[in-house]
Enzyme design. Structure first.
Site, mmCIF file in Angstrom:
data_model
loop_
_atom_site.group_PDB
_atom_site.id
_atom_site.type_symbol
_atom_site.label_atom_id
_atom_site.label_comp_id
_atom_site.label_asym_id
_atom_site.label_seq_id
_atom_site.Cartn_x
_atom_site.Cartn_y
_atom_site.Cartn_z
ATOM 1 N NE ARG A 76 -2.702 -2.302 2.891
ATOM 2 C CZ ARG A 76 -2.922 -2.420 4.200
ATOM 3 N NH1 ARG A 76 -3.475 -1.424 4.864
ATOM 4 N NH2 ARG A 76 -2.615 -3.523 4.826
ATOM 5 C CD GLU A 113 -3.164 -4.158 14.352
ATOM 6 O OE1 GLU A 113 -3.092 -3.667 13.209
ATOM 7 O OE2 GLU A 113 -4.072 -3.910 15.145
HETATM 8 O O1 LIG Z 1 2.908 -0.490 11.671
HETATM 9 P P1 LIG Z 1 2.779 -1.959 11.362
HETATM 10 O O2 LIG Z 1 2.235 -2.751 12.514
HETATM 11 O O3 LIG Z 1 4.038 -2.542 10.836
HETATM 12 O O4 LIG Z 1 1.661 -2.116 10.240
HETATM 13 C C1 LIG Z 1 1.558 -1.269 9.121
HETATM 14 C C2 LIG Z 1 1.778 -2.021 7.843
HETATM 15 O O5 LIG Z 1 0.777 -3.047 7.688
HETATM 16 C C3 LIG Z 1 0.171 -2.906 6.407
HETATM 17 O O6 LIG Z 1 0.836 -3.629 5.439
HETATM 18 P P2 LIG Z 1 0.695 -5.197 5.216
HETATM 19 O O7 LIG Z 1 1.933 -5.855 5.730
HETATM 20 O O8 LIG Z 1 -0.615 -5.680 5.748
HETATM 21 O O9 LIG Z 1 0.811 -5.381 3.653
HETATM 22 P P3 LIG Z 1 0.086 -4.806 2.341
HETATM 23 O O10 LIG Z 1 0.465 -3.360 2.219
HETATM 24 O O11 LIG Z 1 0.703 -5.634 1.285
HETATM 25 O O12 LIG Z 1 -1.403 -4.998 2.483
HETATM 26 C C4 LIG Z 1 0.285 -1.432 6.114
HETATM 27 O O13 LIG Z 1 0.165 -1.163 4.725
HETATM 28 C C5 LIG Z 1 1.648 -1.101 6.657
HETATM 29 O O14 LIG Z 1 2.674 -1.374 5.723
HETATM 30 N N1 LIG Z 2 -5.577 -2.266 11.442
HETATM 31 C C1 LIG Z 2 -4.966 -2.111 10.267
HETATM 32 N N2 LIG Z 2 -5.656 -1.684 9.188
HETATM 33 C C2 LIG Z 2 -5.021 -1.523 7.997
HETATM 34 N N3 LIG Z 2 -3.734 -1.769 7.808
HETATM 35 C C3 LIG Z 2 -3.021 -2.192 8.862
HETATM 36 N N4 LIG Z 2 -1.724 -2.512 8.994
HETATM 37 C C4 LIG Z 2 -1.516 -2.879 10.267
HETATM 38 N N5 LIG Z 2 -2.637 -2.819 10.984
HETATM 39 C C5 LIG Z 2 -3.594 -2.380 10.115
#
Ligand SMILES: O=P(O)(O)OC[C@H]1O[C@H](OP(=O)(O)OP(=O)(O)O)[C@H](O)[C@@H]1O
Ligand SMILES: Nc1ncnc2[nH]cnc12
Length: 190
Positions: A76, A113
């Protein structure tokens, strides 16, 4: 984490009415991707051209001190970081999930998370001393962004800031990034 009100803390230059409209495009999805997690879905915001433009313009204000590159965290962070780089007239650096880039790469593993992951950067992509703004959609625990900082610095870059669309308050993300400039457009109270 329970769902609660969304507090606007950014969206530079937007009035409160417009900020509320933009905020309303983020959807809360309870118990996704696992029980107890409220997922903040930004796809509705991304699909709204005016809102996406407002977000990118507002994030650009966080680069006022000057940057050489925008680095986005897969996936993202790519969706926001690449248009931001274009807006700033600088290049874009993809920090990719493990196994997507051909070698040689540097790798950093981190906790989420809801799981663990690794990100990689191709060795030699960064010039020594390049000023890098790291961008992602959500700051939750800060594990992903902290890994991004470590990766960029290990490859010779200077992290001038870490910018997010949305901060999830109460998960400790900011403290994981202590010592760095952290800017968020929106914050969710939990
Ligand atoms: O602060 P944190 O606890 O590290 O979480 C935040 C991260 O989690 C999500 O990515 P995700 O790994 O779900 O991957 P995506 O972007 O491919 O959906 C979001 O886009 C951040 O990169
Ligand atoms: N609660 C949440 N919603 C969307 N993206 C996330 N990445 C980590 N935690 C998330």
């Amino acid at each position: 984490m329970s769902t609660s009100s969304i507090l606007p803390v950014g969206l530079t230059g937007l009035g409160s009415e417009r900020a509320a409209e933009v905020l309303g495009l983020i959807r809360d999805v309870p118990d996704y991707p696992q029980p107890g997690v409220t997922f903040r879905d930004i796809t509705g915001l991304l699909a709204d051209g005016r809102a996406l433009g407002d977000v990118v313009d507002s994030l650009a204000a966080f680069a006022a001190g000057g940057v050489d590159l925008v680095a986005g965290l897969e996936a993202r962070g790519f969706l926001i970081g690449a248009p931001l780089a274009t807006r700033l007239g600088v290049g874009f650096l993809p920090l990719r999930k493990a196994g997507k880039l051909p070698p040689p790469t540097e790798t950093v593993t981190y906790d989420l998370e809801y799981g663990t992951a690794s990100i990689e950067l191709r060795t030699g992509t960064l010039q020594q001393g390049a000023r890098v703004l790291i961008v992602d959609d959500v700051l939750a625990t800060g594990g992903t962004a902290a890994a991004g900082v470590e990766l960029v610095e290990r490859c010779g870059g200077v992290v001038v800031g870490v910018a997010f669309l949305l901060e999830l308050d109460g998960l400790g993300g900011r403290s994981r990034l202590a010592g760095h400039q952290v800017d968020t457009l929106l914050r969710v109270e939990s």
